[in-house]
Write an enzyme that holds these catalytic residues in place. Structure first.
Site, PDB file in Angstrom:
ATOM      1  N   TRP A   1       6.109 -14.590  -4.754  1.00  0.00           N
ATOM      2  CA  TRP A   1       7.258 -14.018  -4.049  1.00  0.00           C
ATOM      3  C   TRP A   1       7.832 -15.021  -3.053  1.00  0.00           C
ATOM      4  O   TRP A   1       9.061 -15.184  -2.973  1.00  0.00           O
ATOM      5  CB  TRP A   1       6.881 -12.720  -3.342  1.00  0.00           C
ATOM      6  CG  TRP A   1       8.097 -12.025  -2.815  1.00  0.00           C
ATOM      7  CD1 TRP A   1       8.898 -11.149  -3.491  1.00  0.00           C
ATOM      8  CD2 TRP A   1       8.676 -12.185  -1.526  1.00  0.00           C
ATOM      9  NE1 TRP A   1       9.939 -10.764  -2.690  1.00  0.00           N
ATOM     10  CE2 TRP A   1       9.831 -11.377  -1.475  1.00  0.00           C
ATOM     11  CE3 TRP A   1       8.336 -12.929  -0.399  1.00  0.00           C
ATOM     12  CZ2 TRP A   1      10.641 -11.287  -0.351  1.00  0.00           C
ATOM     13  CZ3 TRP A   1       9.144 -12.853   0.723  1.00  0.00           C
ATOM     14  CH2 TRP A   1      10.286 -12.038   0.746  1.00  0.00           C
TER      15      TRP A   1
ATOM     16  N   ASN B   1       2.501  16.131  15.272  1.00  0.00           N
ATOM     17  CA  ASN B   1       2.734  15.679  16.649  1.00  0.00           C
ATOM     18  C   ASN B   1       3.585  14.416  16.713  1.00  0.00           C
ATOM     19  O   ASN B   1       4.257  14.167  17.707  1.00  0.00           O
ATOM     20  CB  ASN B   1       1.407  15.475  17.393  1.00  0.00           C
ATOM     21  CG  ASN B   1       0.566  14.351  16.813  1.00  0.00           C
ATOM     22  OD1 ASN B   1       0.514  14.162  15.601  1.00  0.00           O
ATOM     23  ND2 ASN B   1      -0.102  13.630  17.677  1.00  0.00           N
TER      24      ASN B   1
ATOM     25  N   GLY C   1     -10.275 -17.323   7.506  1.00  0.00           N
ATOM     26  CA  GLY C   1     -11.613 -17.353   8.088  1.00  0.00           C
ATOM     27  C   GLY C   1     -11.669 -17.978   9.466  1.00  0.00           C
ATOM     28  O   GLY C   1     -12.751 -18.229   9.994  1.00  0.00           O
TER      29      GLY C   1
ATOM     30  N   GLY D   1      -5.445 -14.390  11.004  1.00  0.00           N
ATOM     31  CA  GLY D   1      -4.756 -13.209  10.466  1.00  0.00           C
ATOM     32  C   GLY D   1      -4.272 -12.280  11.560  1.00  0.00           C
ATOM     33  O   GLY D   1      -3.088 -11.906  11.584  1.00  0.00           O
TER      34      GLY D   1
ATOM     35  N   LEU E   1      -1.479  -4.154   0.082  1.00  0.00           N
ATOM     36  CA  LEU E   1      -1.539  -4.634  -1.298  1.00  0.00           C
ATOM     37  C   LEU E   1      -2.819  -4.175  -2.001  1.00  0.00           C
ATOM     38  O   LEU E   1      -2.819  -3.909  -3.196  1.00  0.00           O
ATOM     39  CB  LEU E   1      -1.452  -6.165  -1.303  1.00  0.00           C
ATOM     40  CG  LEU E   1      -1.381  -6.874  -2.627  1.00  0.00           C
ATOM     41  CD1 LEU E   1      -0.127  -6.470  -3.392  1.00  0.00           C
ATOM     42  CD2 LEU E   1      -1.399  -8.388  -2.418  1.00  0.00           C
TER      43      LEU E   1
ATOM     44  N   TYR F   1      -5.466  -3.647   8.195  1.00  0.00           N
ATOM     45  CA  TYR F   1      -4.465  -2.955   9.017  1.00  0.00           C
ATOM     46  C   TYR F   1      -5.082  -1.805   9.806  1.00  0.00           C
ATOM     47  O   TYR F   1      -4.739  -1.599  10.972  1.00  0.00           O
ATOM     48  CB  TYR F   1      -3.293  -2.485   8.154  1.00  0.00           C
ATOM     49  CG  TYR F   1      -2.464  -3.637   7.657  1.00  0.00           C
ATOM     50  CD1 TYR F   1      -1.795  -4.478   8.546  1.00  0.00           C
ATOM     51  CD2 TYR F   1      -2.352  -3.915   6.299  1.00  0.00           C
ATOM     52  CE1 TYR F   1      -1.052  -5.553   8.096  1.00  0.00           C
ATOM     53  CE2 TYR F   1      -1.603  -4.987   5.841  1.00  0.00           C
ATOM     54  CZ  TYR F   1      -0.950  -5.798   6.751  1.00  0.00           C
ATOM     55  OH  TYR F   1      -0.211  -6.872   6.310  1.00  0.00           O
TER      56      TYR F   1
END
Length: 163
Positions: free
Chosen positions: A26, A72, A97, A101, A129, A137
């Site tokens: 991409w 809520n 590592g 990130g 993904l 996340y």
């Protein structure tokens, strides 16, 4: 030290490899086209003085349906709630590592918050993904939307975190 820039034709993309072919392809084949069509904005990290991409992330706009969110959070909202979508986030394997990130994610938060002063969205959304990305996340304060790989954070919570 890394410098963040909007992606341009001057950036070197061919050697970028994050271990996820979909993200690598991409960047090389679609990111500039998406920017030209105003469908996604991509920002790249390069080492100072270099044009070789070490990491990138892309934003686009999206909406969340009020029904997707806990009551809520959705109370008093329109049927669809504006959000910014972190469409892609990738770090070249050479830099994985090393704890970069989360730094890249915070960089995207800062850029989204700056944009939020202009375009006003309520949520920061990601579509993970895979399970590893979903876990990443969640570890950084995102909540999952049941039955999907979509996660979200309130922009106001991100602002408090970075204050």
């Amino acid at each position: 030290m890394f410098v963040c820039h909007p992606l341009s034709r001057e950036h070197e993309l061919e050697s970028f490899s994050c271990g996820k072919e979909e993200l690598d392809t991409w960047l090389r084949t679609s990111a500039l086209h998406a920017r030209a069509n105003n469908t996604a904005a991509t920002f790249v990290w390069c080492e100072e003085g270099s044009r070789e991409v070490a990491a990138y992330y892309s934003f686009t706009s999206t909406t969340l349906a009020r029904e997707e969110l806990p009551k809520n959070l959705a109370r008093g909202s329109m049927h669809t709630i504006p959000a910014v979508l972190l469409a892609r986030l990738a770090l070249d394997t050479r830099y994985q590592g090393q704890g970069l990130g989360p730094v890249l994610l915070v960089d995207s938060f800062e850029r989204a918050l700056a944009g939020n002063e202009i375009f006003a969205v309520r949520f920061f959304v990601v579509d993970a993904l895979d399970d590893d990305a979903h876990t990443f996340y969640e570890k950084h304060g995102f909540r999952g939307i049941p039955g999907s790989m979509r996660l979200y954070r309130k922009m106001s919570d991100i602002a408090k975190t970075l204050a």
